[in-house]
Design an enzyme around this catalytic site. Structure first.
Site, PDB file in Angstrom:
ATOM      1  N   GLU A 178       0.824  -1.114  -0.050  1.00 25.75           N
ATOM      2  CA  GLU A 178      -0.081   0.012   0.106  1.00 25.75           C
ATOM      3  C   GLU A 178       0.860   1.132  -0.084  1.00 25.75           C
ATOM      4  O   GLU A 178       2.017   1.156   0.673  1.00 25.75           O
ATOM      5  CB  GLU A 178      -0.852  -0.084   1.395  1.00 25.75           C
ATOM      6  N   LYS A 241     -13.110   6.782  -0.977  1.00 27.42           N
ATOM      7  CA  LYS A 241     -12.155   7.759   0.269  1.00 27.42           C
ATOM      8  C   LYS A 241     -12.001   9.043  -0.062  1.00 27.42           C
ATOM      9  O   LYS A 241     -13.114   9.646  -0.204  1.00 27.42           O
ATOM     10  CB  LYS A 241     -10.894   6.821   0.609  1.00 27.42           C
TER      11      LYS A 241
HETATM   12  C1  LIG Z   1     -10.690   0.830   2.050  1.00 22.43           C
HETATM   13  C2  LIG Z   1      -9.638   0.057   1.526  1.00 22.43           C
HETATM   14  C3  LIG Z   1      -9.764  -0.947   0.325  1.00 22.43           C
HETATM   15  C4  LIG Z   1     -11.101  -1.315  -0.073  1.00 22.43           C
HETATM   16  O1  LIG Z   1     -11.617  -0.091  -0.751  1.00 22.43           O
HETATM   17  P1  LIG Z   1     -13.246  -0.010  -0.648  1.00 22.43           P
HETATM   18  O2  LIG Z   1     -13.735   0.804  -1.689  1.00 22.43           O
HETATM   19  O3  LIG Z   1     -13.850   0.515   0.477  1.00 22.43           O
HETATM   20  O4  LIG Z   1     -13.768  -1.491  -0.642  1.00 22.43           O
HETATM   21  C5  LIG Z   1      -8.843  -1.603  -0.091  1.00 22.43           C
HETATM   22  N1  LIG Z   1      -7.455  -1.185   0.298  1.00 22.43           N
HETATM   23  C6  LIG Z   1      -7.135  -0.438   1.245  1.00 22.43           C
HETATM   24  C7  LIG Z   1      -5.794  -0.113   1.899  1.00 22.43           C
HETATM   25  C8  LIG Z   1      -8.279   0.329   2.015  1.00 22.43           C
HETATM   26  O5  LIG Z   1      -7.935   1.039   2.794  1.00 22.43           O
END
Ligand SMILES: *Cc1c(COP(=O)(O)O)cnc(C)c1O
Length: 383
Positions: A178, A241
């Site tokens: 990430e 987000k």
């Molecule tokens: C929130 C999140 C996801 C999943 O995304 P959604 O659209 O909420 O399903 C994937 N990877 C990371 C690192 C996240 O924080």
């Protein structure tokens, strides 16, 4: 046989029981109201730029709803491939500076789609230990061989790559990481990772969930911030987000997207997202990339500087500041007392983080005022 009630009671005992708290927006920003009418300043949302209630997003969604209806009716390969989805994907590809993009209903479904399209028994996947559950579960559901390296441990990653190459000289090796880790708020050593992946002929997937909108020129994310866009094979992200809407995407080569269209089960066998959400996301992208996005990013930075200074914490690179408390019950007690003072700050516990690593996760948004940060740090130090 353990009953459900016994399982839940055991979770309660360990301070690990989870319950839904229902909140509605109280002021179109980051104030929320619970079902009893209590209002809290929320530091729990990943809507980092405060765009979820932006009038231009709402207008774009409303116009699309009126024209195209609510549901898309089918998966994209059947009859759900509305021009809105293509337009959003073109806009995302331009934003991420990649050849192509494919969108999914959520980020979680995106990770599952990646795994079903690319991983088989000959694949080896190397994951940072703190990777999100969506990535871990997606890989586990595949036939790939999975190895985990300690958070940021590049020596371990190098030795795993050497091992993987020996074990599978011609198979695909993937590194998953990430850009901004969701519960720690720190940043992956991306340049070292792409150097290693090139040395060993591996591929890298970078999940930019918490970086897009916040980091890099125009908010394009960590890879763009470091000029590494072309050296990352899979750029993953969410529209839920900082983009302020809902959905997920993978950006990369046109061939990669073609593979997803043919193999990603969460894409093939799932109803296309409502066209109105694609329109809202496209309206959001225009804001994120423009002067207003820059101004909102600057506000997030200023609020984060203020928060970190007041709490005597190192300045986090993005919009997440974790206050590690250790014991699960301590994090719950702290969150409860903050709630009594009018703040919603979630206690994060196992299995989201390791046992004994419970924490308050403070997420800062461009919608927070300097006074609200002040009042939070005041409440935190008064305890
Ligand atoms: C929130 C999140 C996801 C999943 O995304 P959604 O659209 O909420 O399903 C994937 N990877 C990371 C690192 C996240 O924080």
């Amino acid at each position: 046989m353990t009953t459900y009630a016994e399982t839940l009671a055991a979770l309660e005992e360990q301070h690990l029981r989870r319950r839904l708290r229902t909140f509605a927006s109280a002021d179109q920003h980051h104030r929320v109201r619970d079902v009893d009418g209590n209002v809290f300043i929320s530091f729990s949302s990943n809507d980092y730029l405060g765009l979820a209630h932006h009038p231009r997003l709402i207008e774009a969604a409303q116009e699309a709803l009126a024209r195209h209806g609510v549901g898309s009716g089918a998966s994209r390969l059947i009859s759900g491939d509305h021009p809105c989805h293509r337009q959003l994907e073109d806009a995302l590809a331009d934003f991420k500076q990649t050849e192509a993009v494919l969108t999914f209903a959520t980020g979680f479904a995106t990770a599952a789609g990646f795994a079903s399209a690319f991983l088989d028994r000959s694949s080896i996947v190397l994951l940072d230990k703190l990777c999100h559950a969506s990535l871990i579960d997606a890989c586990r559901a595949s036939a790939a061989t999975i190895r985990v390296f300690r958070h940021h441990d590049m020596e371990k990653l190098a030795s795993l790559l050497a091992w993987a190459r020996k074990r599978s000289p011609h198979g695909d090796v993937y590194i998953l990481t990430e850009s901004v880790f969701s519960m720690d708020g720190d940043v992956t050593p991306l340049e070292e990772i792409v150097n290693l992946k090139e040395r060993y002929g591996a591929k890298v997937l970078l999940d930019e969930a918490h970086a897009v909108g916040v980091l890099g020129p125009e908010g394009r994310g960590l890879a763009a911030a470091h000029g590494l866009t072309d050296r990352v094979d899979f750029h993953m992200g969410t529209l839920g987000k900082a983009i302020g809407v809902s959905g997920g995407y993978l950006a990369g080569s046109a061939a990669m997207v073609d593979m997803l269209i043919n193999r990603a089960r969460s894409f093939i066998y799932s109803t296309a997202p409502p066209p109105a959400l694609a329109e809202a996301a496209r309206a959001s992208l225009a804001i994120v990339r423009g002067a207003e996005g820059d101004e909102r990013r600057e506000r997030v930075r200023a609020r984060m500087r203020q928060l970190a200074e007041a709490l005597a914490q190192p300045l986090p690179p993005a919009a997440i500041l974790p206050l590690i408390l250790g014991k699960e019950e301590d994090a719950l007690a702290k969150a409860a007392s903050l709630e009594r003072a009018g703040f919603h700050v979630p206690a994060i516990r196992y299995p989201t983080v390791a046992r004994g690593q419970a924490r308050l996760r403070i997420a800062v948004s461009a919608a927070h005022s300097a006074e609200e940060i002040d009042s939070l740090t005041g409440a935190l130090s008064a305890q």
